[in-house]
Design a protein around this motif. Structure first.
Motif, short mmCIF file in Angstrom:
data_model
loop_
_atom_site.label_atom_id
_atom_site.label_comp_id
_atom_site.label_asym_id
_atom_site.label_seq_id
_atom_site.Cartn_x
_atom_site.Cartn_y
_atom_site.Cartn_z
N GLN A 117 -3.43 -1.50 -11.07
CA GLN A 117 -4.46 -1.35 -11.99
C GLN A 117 -4.68 0.58 -12.03
OE1 GLN A 117 -5.97 -2.81 -14.38
NE2 GLN A 117 -5.40 -4.73 -14.07
N ASN A 118 -4.81 1.31 -10.72
CA ASN A 118 -5.05 2.47 -10.80
C ASN A 118 -3.82 3.12 -11.39
OD1 ASN A 118 -7.42 2.29 -9.52
ND2 ASN A 118 -6.60 2.20 -7.61
N ILE A 119 -2.58 2.59 -11.20
CA ILE A 119 -1.34 3.19 -11.58
C ILE A 119 -1.47 3.23 -13.10
CG2 ILE A 119 1.16 3.03 -11.87
CD1 ILE A 119 1.13 2.11 -8.82
N LEU A 120 -1.70 1.92 -13.41
CA LEU A 120 -1.80 1.71 -15.02
C LEU A 120 -2.72 2.82 -15.73
CD1 LEU A 120 -0.55 0.04 -17.55
CD2 LEU A 120 -2.45 -1.61 -16.97
N GLN A 121 -3.94 2.88 -15.11
CA GLN A 121 -4.90 3.76 -15.55
C GLN A 121 -4.55 5.16 -15.61
OE1 GLN A 121 -8.64 2.96 -13.61
NE2 GLN A 121 -9.13 1.14 -14.60
N GLU A 122 -3.59 5.61 -14.60
CA GLU A 122 -3.41 7.01 -14.71
C GLU A 122 -2.25 7.17 -15.89
OE1 GLU A 122 -3.84 9.52 -12.94
OE2 GLU A 122 -5.31 8.67 -11.92
N CYS A 124 -2.29 4.92 -19.01
CA CYS A 124 -2.69 4.58 -19.99
C CYS A 124 -4.19 4.10 -19.90
CB CYS A 124 -2.04 3.48 -20.79
SG CYS A 124 -2.52 2.54 -22.12
N MET A 125 -5.10 4.65 -20.85
CA MET A 125 -6.61 4.29 -20.63
C MET A 125 -7.08 4.04 -22.15
SD MET A 125 -9.63 6.02 -18.75
CE MET A 125 -8.88 6.01 -17.15
N GLY A 126 -7.74 3.11 -22.50
CA GLY A 126 -8.28 2.58 -23.57
C GLY A 126 -7.20 2.71 -24.86
N GLY A 127 -6.02 2.36 -24.26
CA GLY A 127 -5.11 1.95 -25.43
C GLY A 127 -4.25 3.34 -25.87
N MET A 128 -4.71 4.54 -25.08
CA MET A 128 -4.20 5.47 -25.46
C MET A 128 -3.34 6.22 -24.25
SD MET A 128 -5.02 6.08 -28.63
CE MET A 128 -4.74 7.60 -29.03
N VAL A 129 -2.21 6.56 -24.48
CA VAL A 129 -1.04 7.13 -23.35
C VAL A 129 -1.83 8.30 -22.77
CG1 VAL A 129 1.04 7.76 -22.66
CG2 VAL A 129 0.75 5.95 -24.33
N LEU A 130 -1.96 8.38 -21.67
CA LEU A 130 -2.50 9.65 -21.07
C LEU A 130 -1.48 10.62 -20.22
CD1 LEU A 130 -5.58 8.22 -19.10
CD2 LEU A 130 -5.52 9.40 -21.26
N MET A 134 6.04 11.02 -14.24
CA MET A 134 6.10 10.41 -12.96
C MET A 134 5.40 11.17 -12.03
SD MET A 134 8.50 7.64 -11.40
CE MET A 134 9.92 8.22 -12.43
N SER A 135 5.93 12.42 -11.81
CA SER A 135 5.47 13.40 -10.69
C SER A 135 3.92 13.56 -10.58
CB SER A 135 6.37 14.59 -10.45
OG SER A 135 6.18 15.20 -11.75
N GLU A 136 3.36 13.70 -11.78
CA GLU A 136 2.10 13.91 -12.02
C GLU A 136 1.31 12.56 -11.57
OE1 GLU A 136 -0.15 16.34 -13.07
OE2 GLU A 136 1.57 17.64 -12.40
N ILE A 137 1.80 11.51 -12.15
CA ILE A 137 1.01 10.05 -11.91
C ILE A 137 1.17 9.86 -10.09
CG2 ILE A 137 1.36 7.83 -12.24
CD1 ILE A 137 2.76 8.36 -14.89
N LEU A 138 2.39 10.16 -9.78
CA LEU A 138 2.29 10.00 -8.37
C LEU A 138 1.43 10.99 -7.56
CD1 LEU A 138 6.07 9.41 -7.97
CD2 LEU A 138 4.57 7.81 -7.71
N THR A 139 1.23 11.88 -7.89
CA THR A 139 0.43 13.10 -7.47
C THR A 139 -0.90 12.49 -7.34
OG1 THR A 139 1.72 15.13 -7.84
CG2 THR A 139 -0.55 15.42 -7.34
N HIS A 140 -1.44 12.03 -8.63
CA HIS A 140 -2.91 11.38 -8.58
C HIS A 140 -2.98 10.31 -7.70
CE1 HIS A 140 -4.30 13.86 -12.01
NE2 HIS A 140 -3.16 14.18 -12.20
#
Length: 194
Positions: A117-122, A124-130, A134-140
């Protein structure tokens, strides 16, 4: 806008469900069932886009999916989203899961639903792509993991300190009683006089 993200196995059992539009539980179950039947019947050689189920409501909805081993990753989107962009987003999501879990499998989605769920929230949130990098997502995600570890370490340190407190108090009392420099009165005054 992304209406829903569904991940289910080859038998149709949901492994991850995220609706960004409100549906009752019965409506959600009907959507999951119909989407599974629509996607699972398709041949592997056909394209990964198809018209969405009627349960999603009035409008032009599409299903964009990928089938990996035993899991279907399905994004239900409206007409404002690019099919190829969402297909690429599914690839980013799966590769991020693969990096976080080292060869992701169905059991990872079951036993680590909070991380998924944390990965998914990084992404996409609220139906919008954030985020699609991939490197930014993995950093978070690494930052979240470090924070969890520091909280766990702090909690275990506090727990061990609290569990040793009674022993330290008893030891201090023994030290006070056995110390020759402190003289305790042998007869205490009686404050209970009538």
């Amino acid at each position: 806008m992304i209406r829903a993200i569904l991940v289910f196995n080859n038998q149709g059992k949901p492994r991850l469900i995220k609706f960004f539009t409100h549906y009752t539980e019965d409506q959600q179950q009907a959507v999951i069932k119909e989407v599974y039947h629509m996607v699972s019947k398709r041949d592997e050689t056909v394209c990964n886009f198809l018209e969405g189920p009627s349960q999603l409501g009035v409008g032009d909805f599409r299903l964009i999916y990928r089938h990996y081993a035993t899991l279907y990753f399905v994004f239900c989107v409206d007409s404002s989203e690019s099919e190829l962009g969402i297909l690429d987003l599914i690839q980013v999501f799966v590769e991020t899961l693969d990096r976080c879990f080292e060869n992701v499998c169905e059991l990872d989605l079951i036993f680590h639903v909070d991380k998924v769920q944390n990965i998914l929230q990084e992404i996409c949130m609220g139906g919008m792509v954030l985020e699609t990098n991939m490197s930014e997502i993995l950093t978070h995600i690494d930052g979240q993991n470090k924070l969890e570890k520091s909280e766990t370490t702090t909690a275990s340190t506090l727990k061990s300190t609290m569990s040793s407190a009674p022993n330290k108090a008893a030891s201090a009392i023994r030290n006070v009683q056995t110390s020759s420099s402190i003289k305790l009165p042998t007869k205490l005054p009686n404050f209970m006089k009538s």
